[in-house]
Design a protein around this motif. Structure first.
Motif, short mmCIF file in Angstrom:
data_model
loop_
_atom_site.label_atom_id
_atom_site.label_comp_id
_atom_site.label_asym_id
_atom_site.label_seq_id
_atom_site.Cartn_x
_atom_site.Cartn_y
_atom_site.Cartn_z
N ALA A 188 0.79 -1.22 0.05
CA ALA A 188 0.01 0.03 0.10
C ALA A 188 0.70 1.23 -0.15
CB ALA A 188 -0.80 0.00 1.44
N HIS B 282 1.05 4.07 2.28
CA HIS B 282 0.16 4.23 3.43
C HIS B 282 0.88 5.37 4.48
CE1 HIS B 282 1.77 0.55 5.70
NE2 HIS B 282 2.75 0.91 4.90
N ASN C 97 -3.16 2.58 -4.00
CA ASN C 97 -4.38 2.00 -3.43
C ASN C 97 -5.58 1.87 -3.93
OD1 ASN C 97 -2.37 2.43 -1.22
ND2 ASN C 97 -3.05 4.43 -0.58
N SER D 15 -7.18 -2.56 4.24
CA SER D 15 -7.61 -1.13 4.23
C SER D 15 -7.33 -0.72 5.64
CB SER D 15 -9.05 -0.93 3.81
OG SER D 15 -9.47 0.44 3.65
N TYR E 150 -5.11 10.16 2.27
CA TYR E 150 -4.97 8.64 2.61
C TYR E 150 -6.24 7.83 2.85
CZ TYR E 150 -3.79 4.23 5.11
OH TYR E 150 -3.53 3.01 5.32
N ARG F 224 -8.04 4.89 0.32
CA ARG F 224 -8.42 3.63 0.73
C ARG F 224 -9.98 3.30 0.74
NH1 ARG F 224 -3.62 1.12 2.85
NH2 ARG F 224 -4.48 -0.54 2.10
#
Ligand SMILES: NC(=O)c1ccc[n+]([C@@H]2O[C@H](COP(=O)([O-])OP(=O)(O)OC[C@H]3O[C@@H](n4cnc5c(N)ncnc54)[C@H](OP(=O)(O)O)[C@@H]3O)[C@@H](O)[C@H]2O)c1
Length: 288
Positions: free
Chosen positions: A58, A60, A76, A98, A123, A127
């Protein structure tokens, strides 16, 4: 069961590899399988013919997603959707991850899987869009697992180490630190998550869709930090700071505790966060 694992060097990926006992896992290096390179994934699918694909990759790093939203969406959303579609064509179960940051934090009791998401920053938006993209492309063969505040024996390289490692490092140079008391979360040991994921995907009554998997209980980052120092016997004084969920101009949810409601109906449970933290500190830092 034959599993193709993406992200073997990460916190969760390495825990899945070490906790697996009954499956054959193929875990290519990132140079051989990059989620942004669909053909590298299709080659792996074709060669390995897995029953299950577990994607732990991911984009992230939350603050960087604000600066590079296109990168967040490329990885993502677009890449994850392509993986889901390719798995559907190959008749493989697609398992991806997630976050609690899909929620807005307006509740004060744990979020269940069917609660309405309301992400507050790029972010979380990326997601949530990834979840929707997977469900629209391949709902029938996809499992989306939301988790929170992961820490593992191998730190998250993309974030410069995990929260617990950073607090242990802080203690080398500080006797007093400030920590946010505004966000309530479910910190989760990647080893416990890995065990739960492996149990979940082997469950005969598993149905496609969204699942929450976090260590039980809830705490603020301030309470979690105090527990790290108490359990490690380190004398660092922690002062609570209320930033109202703000990181600069970016908002974080004030409350993002998850309830593992659907996993529980399948008998898949995780220990309390304090028990998990204690085992992590013993294993990684040899705290007695
Ligand atoms: N960490 C948290 O606090 C947290 C909280 C909620 C949800 N999650 C989610 O849980 C999942 C696992 O998190 P984690 O902490 O285990 O992550 P991590 O430690 O950062 O590991 C991610 C893994 O994915 C690999 N990867 C990254 N980009 C890739 C790409 N383009 N192609 C192929 N592989 C790639 C990384 O390889 P390199 O080592 O080469 O970078 C690494 O092996 C992620 O979906 C994450 O967003 C994490």
């Amino acid at each position: 069961m034959k599993i193709l694992l993406i992200g073997k060097s990460g916190q969760l990926g390495s825990s899945i590899l070490s906790e697996n006992t009954s499956n054959v896992i193929f875990a290519p290096d990132r140079v051989d399988l990059d989620v942004e390179n669909l053909s590298s994934f299709e080659v792996a699918l074709n060669d390995i013919k897995p029953d299950v694909v577990i994607n732990t990759a991911a984009f992230h790093n939350v603050p960087i997603c604000e600066i590079e939203p296109h990168r967040a969406f490329d990885i993502n959303v677009i890449a994850v959707r392509n993986l889901a579609l390719a798995c559907k064509k190959a008749n493989a179960l697609f398992v991806t991850f997630s976050t609690d940051y899909v929620f807005g934090g307006e509740k004060n009791t744990p979020y269940i899987e069917s609660d309405c998401p309301k992400p507050l920053q790029m972010y979380g938006i990326s997601r949530l869009a990834g979840e929707l993209a997977v469900m629209s492309a391949a709902l029938e063969n996809s499992i989306i697992i939301r988790t929170c505040g992961l820490y593992g024996l191998s730190g998250a390289a993309s974030k410069g180490g995990n929260f617990v490692d950073k607090r242990i490092l802080d203690a080398e140079t500080n006797t007093l630190i400030e920590m946010g008391c505004d966000q309530v979360v479910s910190p989760t040991f990647s080893k416990d998550l890995a065990v739960a994921v492996l149990r979940l995907i082997q469950h005969p009554e598993l149905k496609a869709g969204i699942y929450h998997l976090v260590n039980e209980g809830e705490c603020t980052w301030y309470e979690f930090t105090k527990a790290i120092y108490e359990l490690s016997g380190l004398s660092v004084k922690v002062t609570p700071v209320d930033r109202g969920g703000m990181s600069g101009s970016m908002r974080r949810p004030l409350y993002s505790v998850l309830a593992n409601t659907k996993a529980l109906t399948l008998g898949v449970t995780l220990p309390h966060w304090r028990d998990a933290l204690s085992r992590f500190l013993k294993e990684k830092y040899e705290v007695s």
